[in-house]
Write an enzyme that holds these catalytic residues in place. Structure first.
Site, PDB file in Angstrom:
ATOM      1  N   HIS A  82       0.875  -1.175   0.000  1.00 45.59           N
ATOM      2  CA  HIS A  82       0.000   0.000   0.000  1.00 45.59           C
ATOM      3  C   HIS A  82       0.922   1.237   0.000  1.00 45.59           C
ATOM      4  CE1 HIS A  82      -3.486   2.360   0.437  1.00 45.59           C
ATOM      5  NE2 HIS A  82      -3.907   2.029   1.641  1.00 45.59           N
ATOM      6  N   ASP A 122      -2.435  -2.145  12.357  1.00 46.53           N
ATOM      7  CA  ASP A 122      -3.425  -2.228  11.281  1.00 46.53           C
ATOM      8  C   ASP A 122      -4.347  -3.404  11.598  1.00 46.53           C
ATOM      9  OD1 ASP A 122      -4.788  -1.973   8.859  1.00 46.53           O
ATOM     10  OD2 ASP A 122      -3.228  -2.939   7.657  1.00 46.53           O
ATOM     11  N   CYS A 139      -3.445   3.107   9.628  1.00 48.30           N
ATOM     12  CA  CYS A 139      -3.869   3.557   8.282  1.00 48.30           C
ATOM     13  C   CYS A 139      -5.374   3.786   8.219  1.00 48.30           C
ATOM     14  CB  CYS A 139      -3.439   2.536   7.250  1.00 48.30           C
ATOM     15  SG  CYS A 139      -4.104   0.885   7.566  1.00 48.30           S
ATOM     16  N   GLN A 186      -0.207   4.863   1.025  1.00 56.37           N
ATOM     17  CA  GLN A 186      -0.401   4.988   2.466  1.00 56.37           C
ATOM     18  C   GLN A 186       0.933   5.265   3.155  1.00 56.37           C
ATOM     19  OE1 GLN A 186      -3.427   4.530   4.381  1.00 56.37           O
ATOM     20  NE2 GLN A 186      -2.076   5.458   5.898  1.00 56.37           N
TER      21      GLN A 186
HETATM   22  N1   CP Z   1      -6.197   3.620   4.649  1.00 59.13           N
HETATM   23  C1   CP Z   1      -6.950   3.369   3.580  1.00 59.13           C
HETATM   24  O1   CP Z   1      -6.440   3.029   2.502  1.00 59.13           O
HETATM   25  O2   CP Z   1      -8.281   3.561   3.773  1.00 59.13           O
HETATM   26  P1   CP Z   1      -9.461   3.112   2.772  1.00 59.13           P
HETATM   27  O3   CP Z   1      -9.431   1.617   2.731  1.00 59.13           O
HETATM   28  O4   CP Z   1     -10.708   3.660   3.360  1.00 59.13           O
HETATM   29  O5   CP Z   1      -9.165   3.683   1.418  1.00 59.13           O
HETATM   30  N1  NVA Z   2      -4.337  -4.095   5.561  1.00 63.42           N
HETATM   31  C1  NVA Z   2      -5.601  -3.453   5.282  1.00 63.42           C
HETATM   32  C2  NVA Z   2      -5.389  -2.019   4.927  1.00 63.42           C
HETATM   33  C3  NVA Z   2      -6.638  -1.228   4.677  1.00 63.42           C
HETATM   34  C4  NVA Z   2      -6.364   0.178   4.259  1.00 63.42           C
HETATM   35  C5  NVA Z   2      -6.299  -4.177   4.151  1.00 63.42           C
HETATM   36  O1  NVA Z   2      -5.627  -4.571   3.178  1.00 63.42           O
HETATM   37  O2  NVA Z   2      -7.508  -4.399   4.237  1.00 63.42           O
END
Ligand code: CP
Ligand code: NVA
Length: 311
Positions: free
Chosen positions: A129, A224, A264, A132
């Site tokens: 990600h 997270d 996040c 982020q």
């Molecule tokens: N942190 C993040 O990516 O949030 P969303 O899943 O709401 O986009």
């Molecule tokens: N690790 C989480 C992050 C969400 C922004 C997911 O992948 O669902």
């Protein structure tokens, strides 16, 4: 600087990493300076998973830069079942200037970037990600100053967010400890990339199963979700496995007294973090969410302003 795609922090140089943070800082300070930079440019946003922050910040970011964003929901294009990633990319490149994708397998985003003549941005895959982590390191720099030498602890699942934080730490020269239960450690491939990227920056990392050991004397504590999007069937089992990895006041007490708490979002209050921590004055979570906007505007400018992809 112009980037071709933004799929993982491993692909950008140490210099480009700092350049994104510097540009994000300028944009946050004086957004009016860039308000027409992407006039008439269009970004397509492919979402195969839900989102609040990512969708909002890319959409608002494009509007604030003078461009437009078009949202494609999980049911719209059904990449891979209704149509291949190849055909999706070959169509989209005829109409728009850039693609943002949130999907499951990282290879889907890589394939799309390979076949598309327009830049592709990874807005979360199962592997990483990166947008982020750019916003998070921007937040860390705002709150703590120099990133080199900073101590960050990540407690919980060695997932996509953890991977991007490791790669960002490597570029920044920070020290990261990761506390996970056995079997939930970060991907060895990512650890190897981080070692490679961080060999000249002062970066170091340590893996442990002990959350208290991980957070001792750190500047920031990050957690997270225990079950990420796509892992819904493992939710109950993960809740049992991760119980002792909750970030609560007792755990925060082992970090530096001015340590910040990061997440996040979305947060599962009462699971990976307690209300007392996420709502405390140490919590930086809404600053992180705000900074998604500024950091992504920097990424969008670098990718879409003077695109040089495929010639
Ligand atoms: N942190 C993040 O990516 O949030 P969303 O899943 O709401 O986009
Ligand atoms: N690790 C989480 C992050 C969400 C922004 C997911 O992948 O669902």
């Amino acid at each position: 600087m112009t980037l071709n795609d933004f799929l993982t922090i491993h692909d950008i140089s140490v210099y480009e990493f700092s350049e994104i943070l510097d540009l994000a800082e300028k944009i946050k300070d004086k957004p009016q300076l860039v308000q027409k930079k992407l006039a008439h440019k269009v970004l397509t946003m492919i979402f195969e998973k839900p989102s609040l922050r990512t969708r909002m910040t890319f959409e608002v970011g494009m509007l604030q830069l003078g461009g437009e964003a078009i949202y494609l929901s999980p049911s719209d294009i059904q990449m891979g079942s209704r149509e291949s990633a190849f055909d999706v990319g070959k169509n989209l490149e005829r109409w728009v200037d850039g693609i943002m994708i949130r999907t499951f397998g990282h290879a889907i985003a890589v394939d799309l970037a390979e076949v598309s003549r327009i830049p592709v941005i990874n807005a979360l895959t199962d592997l990483c990600h990166p947008c982020q982590a750019m916003a998070d390191f921007f937040t860390l720099r705002e709150k703590k100053g120099a990133l080199a030498g900073l101590k960050l602890a990540y407690v919980g699942d060695g997932n996509n967010v953890c991977h991007s934080l490791l790669l960002a730490s490597a570029k920044a020269g920070s020290h990261m400890t990761v506390a996970t239960p056995s079997g939930y450690e970060p991907d060895p491939k990512i650890l190897k990339q981080a070692e490679e990227d961080g060999k000249d920056t002062g970066f170091s990392y340590r893996l442990t199963e002990d959350p208290k050991e991980a957070v001792t004397d750190v500047d920031a504590v990050y957690t997270d979700a225990w079950a990420s999007m796509g892992q819904e069937t493992e939710k109950d089992e993960r809740q049992r496995t991760f119980t002792s990895y909750q970030v609560n006041n007792a755990l925060m007490a082992s970090a530096k007294s001015d340590a910040i708490f990061m997440h996040c979002l979305p947060a599962h209050r009462g699971e990976e973090v307690t209300d007392e921590v996420i709502d405390s004055t140490q919590s930086a979570v809404y600053d992180q969410a705000e900074n998604r906007l500024h950091a992504q505007k920097a990424i969008l400018l670098m990718l879409l302003e003077n695109t040089r992809k495929n010639g």
